[in-house]
Write a protein that holds these residues in place. Structure first.
Motif, mmCIF file in Angstrom:
data_model
loop_
_atom_site.group_PDB
_atom_site.id
_atom_site.type_symbol
_atom_site.label_atom_id
_atom_site.label_comp_id
_atom_site.label_asym_id
_atom_site.label_seq_id
_atom_site.Cartn_x
_atom_site.Cartn_y
_atom_site.Cartn_z
ATOM 1 N N LEU A 162 51.274 9.490 -6.516
ATOM 2 C CA LEU A 162 49.829 9.380 -6.662
ATOM 3 C C LEU A 162 49.078 9.215 -5.351
ATOM 4 C CD1 LEU A 162 49.735 6.945 -9.745
ATOM 5 C CD2 LEU A 162 49.606 9.435 -9.749
ATOM 6 N N LYS A 163 49.751 8.749 -4.321
ATOM 7 C CA LYS A 163 49.100 8.513 -3.037
ATOM 8 C C LYS A 163 48.814 9.831 -2.312
ATOM 9 C CE LYS A 163 48.770 3.961 -2.283
ATOM 10 N NZ LYS A 163 47.575 3.302 -1.720
ATOM 11 N N PRO A 164 47.968 9.781 -1.275
ATOM 12 C CA PRO A 164 47.663 11.002 -0.499
ATOM 13 C C PRO A 164 48.905 11.560 0.180
ATOM 14 C CG PRO A 164 46.044 9.287 -0.063
ATOM 15 C CD PRO A 164 47.135 8.641 -0.846
ATOM 16 N N PRO A 165 48.886 12.842 0.541
ATOM 17 C CA PRO A 165 50.029 13.463 1.219
ATOM 18 C C PRO A 165 50.445 12.680 2.465
ATOM 19 C CG PRO A 165 48.428 15.116 0.606
ATOM 20 C CD PRO A 165 47.789 13.795 0.327
ATOM 21 N N GLY A 166 51.737 12.524 2.621
ATOM 22 C CA GLY A 166 52.252 11.841 3.798
ATOM 23 C C GLY A 166 52.521 10.367 3.594
ATOM 24 N N TRP A 167 51.982 9.774 2.522
ATOM 25 C CA TRP A 167 52.218 8.349 2.293
ATOM 26 C C TRP A 167 53.649 8.109 1.860
ATOM 27 C CZ3 TRP A 167 53.891 5.273 -1.725
ATOM 28 C CH2 TRP A 167 53.708 3.894 -1.574
ATOM 29 N N ARG A 168 54.261 7.037 2.421
ATOM 30 C CA ARG A 168 55.616 6.662 2.042
ATOM 31 C C ARG A 168 55.674 5.149 1.902
ATOM 32 N NH1 ARG A 168 60.035 8.605 5.899
ATOM 33 N NH2 ARG A 168 61.295 8.754 4.002
ATOM 34 N N PRO A 169 56.479 4.626 0.971
ATOM 35 C CA PRO A 169 56.646 3.175 0.884
ATOM 36 C C PRO A 169 57.173 2.625 2.209
ATOM 37 C CG PRO A 169 57.571 4.264 -1.046
ATOM 38 C CD PRO A 169 57.226 5.345 -0.068
ATOM 39 N N ALA A 170 56.704 1.442 2.578
ATOM 40 C CA ALA A 170 57.070 0.873 3.882
ATOM 41 C C ALA A 170 58.578 0.720 4.026
ATOM 42 C CB ALA A 170 56.369 -0.473 4.075
ATOM 43 N N ASP A 171 59.242 0.287 2.965
ATOM 44 C CA ASP A 171 60.685 0.071 3.067
ATOM 45 C C ASP A 171 61.429 1.392 3.224
ATOM 46 O OD1 ASP A 171 59.921 0.568 0.310
ATOM 47 O OD2 ASP A 171 62.015 0.196 -0.222
ATOM 48 N N VAL A 172 60.936 2.451 2.574
ATOM 49 C CA VAL A 172 61.573 3.759 2.686
ATOM 50 C C VAL A 172 61.361 4.333 4.076
ATOM 51 C CG1 VAL A 172 61.618 6.122 1.801
ATOM 52 C CG2 VAL A 172 61.322 4.198 0.221
ATOM 53 N N ALA A 173 60.145 4.210 4.601
ATOM 54 C CA ALA A 173 59.849 4.723 5.936
ATOM 55 C C ALA A 173 60.679 4.009 6.991
ATOM 56 C CB ALA A 173 58.367 4.566 6.235
ATOM 57 N N ALA A 174 60.966 2.715 6.770
ATOM 58 C CA ALA A 174 61.761 1.949 7.739
ATOM 59 C C ALA A 174 63.231 2.341 7.674
ATOM 60 C CB ALA A 174 61.605 0.450 7.474
ATOM 61 N N ARG A 175 63.752 2.575 6.479
ATOM 62 C CA ARG A 175 65.177 2.887 6.323
ATOM 63 C C ARG A 175 65.479 4.360 6.539
ATOM 64 N NH1 ARG A 175 66.888 1.875 0.956
ATOM 65 N NH2 ARG A 175 64.717 1.682 0.276
ATOM 66 N N PHE A 176 64.498 5.204 6.265
ATOM 67 C CA PHE A 176 64.700 6.652 6.403
ATOM 68 C C PHE A 176 63.551 7.257 7.215
ATOM 69 C CE2 PHE A 176 66.543 5.244 2.382
ATOM 70 C CZ PHE A 176 67.855 5.712 2.490
ATOM 71 N N PRO A 177 63.482 6.914 8.502
ATOM 72 C CA PRO A 177 62.374 7.423 9.331
ATOM 73 C C PRO A 177 62.458 8.932 9.509
ATOM 74 C CG PRO A 177 64.040 6.381 10.704
ATOM 75 C CD PRO A 177 64.434 6.098 9.273
ATOM 76 N N LYS A 178 61.292 9.542 9.678
ATOM 77 C CA LYS A 178 61.233 10.984 9.894
ATOM 78 C C LYS A 178 60.721 11.265 11.290
ATOM 79 C CE LYS A 178 60.614 12.062 5.024
ATOM 80 N NZ LYS A 178 59.739 12.630 3.980
ATOM 81 N N PRO A 179 61.177 12.334 11.900
ATOM 82 C CA PRO A 179 60.756 12.633 13.270
ATOM 83 C C PRO A 179 59.261 12.879 13.348
ATOM 84 C CG PRO A 179 61.882 14.514 12.286
ATOM 85 C CD PRO A 179 62.064 13.370 11.344
ATOM 86 N N ALA A 180 58.691 12.526 14.472
ATOM 87 C CA ALA A 180 57.266 12.743 14.678
ATOM 88 C C ALA A 180 56.965 14.236 14.700
ATOM 89 C CB ALA A 180 56.814 12.082 15.981
ATOM 90 N N PHE A 181 55.800 14.604 14.213
ATOM 91 C CA PHE A 181 55.403 16.007 14.193
ATOM 92 C C PHE A 181 55.155 16.504 15.603
ATOM 93 C CE2 PHE A 181 51.782 19.050 14.048
ATOM 94 C CZ PHE A 181 52.492 20.125 13.544
ATOM 95 N N ASP A 182 55.724 17.648 15.926
ATOM 96 C CA ASP A 182 55.557 18.260 17.243
ATOM 97 C C ASP A 182 54.730 19.529 17.078
ATOM 98 O OD1 ASP A 182 55.689 19.243 19.783
ATOM 99 O OD2 ASP A 182 57.837 19.704 19.749
#
Length: 318
Positions: free
Chosen positions: A157-177
């Motif tokens: 339901l959240k806007p594109p790109g939103w991730r739960p804080a715990d998921v973002a911490a455990r499964f980080p994604k590379p910064a957009f280049d």
């Protein structure tokens, strides 16, 4: 997302449409139906809107002066498709730019910051199936990994790109280049010509498929659709340099040549014209014979496989 995945911006970009929009898109038009707007009015407006937005997908038309201040123009829509920071979430208007100006979402194209196209999670693939499901797959993985049930729901339901804080911490994604090179696997001219021919043939079949919509059975239409999607997927794999793609393509063209010729039938056609069956035998038979000649010219070993990282959606460019 499918519409924005192209890293090029031309008229073919306008033809990129999601295959899953029908699942939820109707919800946004339901209030108009409840308000009593006639179906004929809705259909006409929808057609005008869709046709108008075709021509604005081009880099061949520059700034248009006063027109840019009133309407959705090629310049305004180029900004909408761009992933540059200054262009994100801007210029939503399909015909008029009035609403963007009213709600503060309008931005002018800046020659000093030329638009870079695509999404912030580059597709890196020519697979039409993956193009349609990758964003759902990424959301499903985040929902699965989220510890809180509330976050499992908010992922959808959240806007594109939103991730739960715990998921973002455990499964980080590379910064957009933004300077990342476009996805463009090396391809020989022979292979490019072959794929272009096959795509043209499939386009003709797709026209035939649409013509059968009112007369053919559901099972026939589903089988035909599966054949077309599978064929496009194999062609995409061939262009990507997948090692097994040549074998799958050989199987596809041989089946397309022999089955109609031997059975005298094709999807939705009870009795195929013998000349049509012979033509399919010749065209797709020659395609099968051409593959061994085309394959050695394809530098499969030098094409990197599309990694799981490339297939994971993070933030989108619109």
């Amino acid at each position: 997302m499918v519409h924005h995945q192209s890293e090029h911006y031309n008229l073919s970009t306008a033809l990129r449409q999601t295959g899953s929009g029908v699942l939820l898109g109707w919800l946004f038009y339901l209030p108009m139906a409840l308000a009593g707007i006639p179906t004929e009015v809705f259909v006409m407006v929808a057609l005008v809107d869709l046709l108008y937005q075709f021509w604005v997908h081009t880099e061949q038309v520059g700034r248009l002066g006063w027109f840019d201040r009133v309407f959705c123009s090629p310049s305004n829509h180029r900004a909408h498709h761009a992933v540059n920071d200054r262009y994100l979430d801007r210029n939503y208007g399909g015909i008029l730019s009035l609403w963007d100006r009213l709600f503060g979402t309008f931005v002018e194209e800046d020659a000093a910051d030329p638009p870079v196209y695509g999404t912030r999670a580059p597709l890196r693939s020519w697979n039409p199936l993956w193009a349609n499901v990758e964003v759902y797959w990424a959301a499903a993985k985040d929902a699965w990994h989220a510890r809180r049930w509330r976050d499992k729901l908010l992922v959808w339901l959240k806007p594109p790109g939103w991730r739960p804080a715990d998921v973002a911490a455990r499964f980080p994604k590379p910064a957009f280049d933004i300077h990342r090179e476009r996805f463009d696997p090396p391809m020989s001219r022979a292979l490019a010509a072959y794929c272009l021919l096959q795509f043209a043939l499939l386009l003709g079949m797709a026209t035939h498929f649409l013509a059968l919509g009112a007369t053919a059975s559901l099972s026939t239409l589903l089988a035909y659709a599966a054949y077309l999607v599978a064929s496009l997927t194999v062609l995409g794999a061939l262009m990507e340099g997948r090692r097994a793609a040549c074998w799958f393509e050989a199987l596809r063209v041989l089946a397309t040549a022999l089955v109609p010729w031997a059975s005298g039938r094709w999807f939705g056609v009870v009795q195929l014209d013998p000349r049509a069956g012979a033509a399919m035998l010749v065209v797709f038979g020659i395609s099968a014979l051409a593959l061994p000649w085309i394959a050695p010219a394809r530098p499969f070993a030098t094409v990197p496989e599309v990694s799981a990282k490339d297939h994971t959606a993070s933030t989108m460019g619109h």
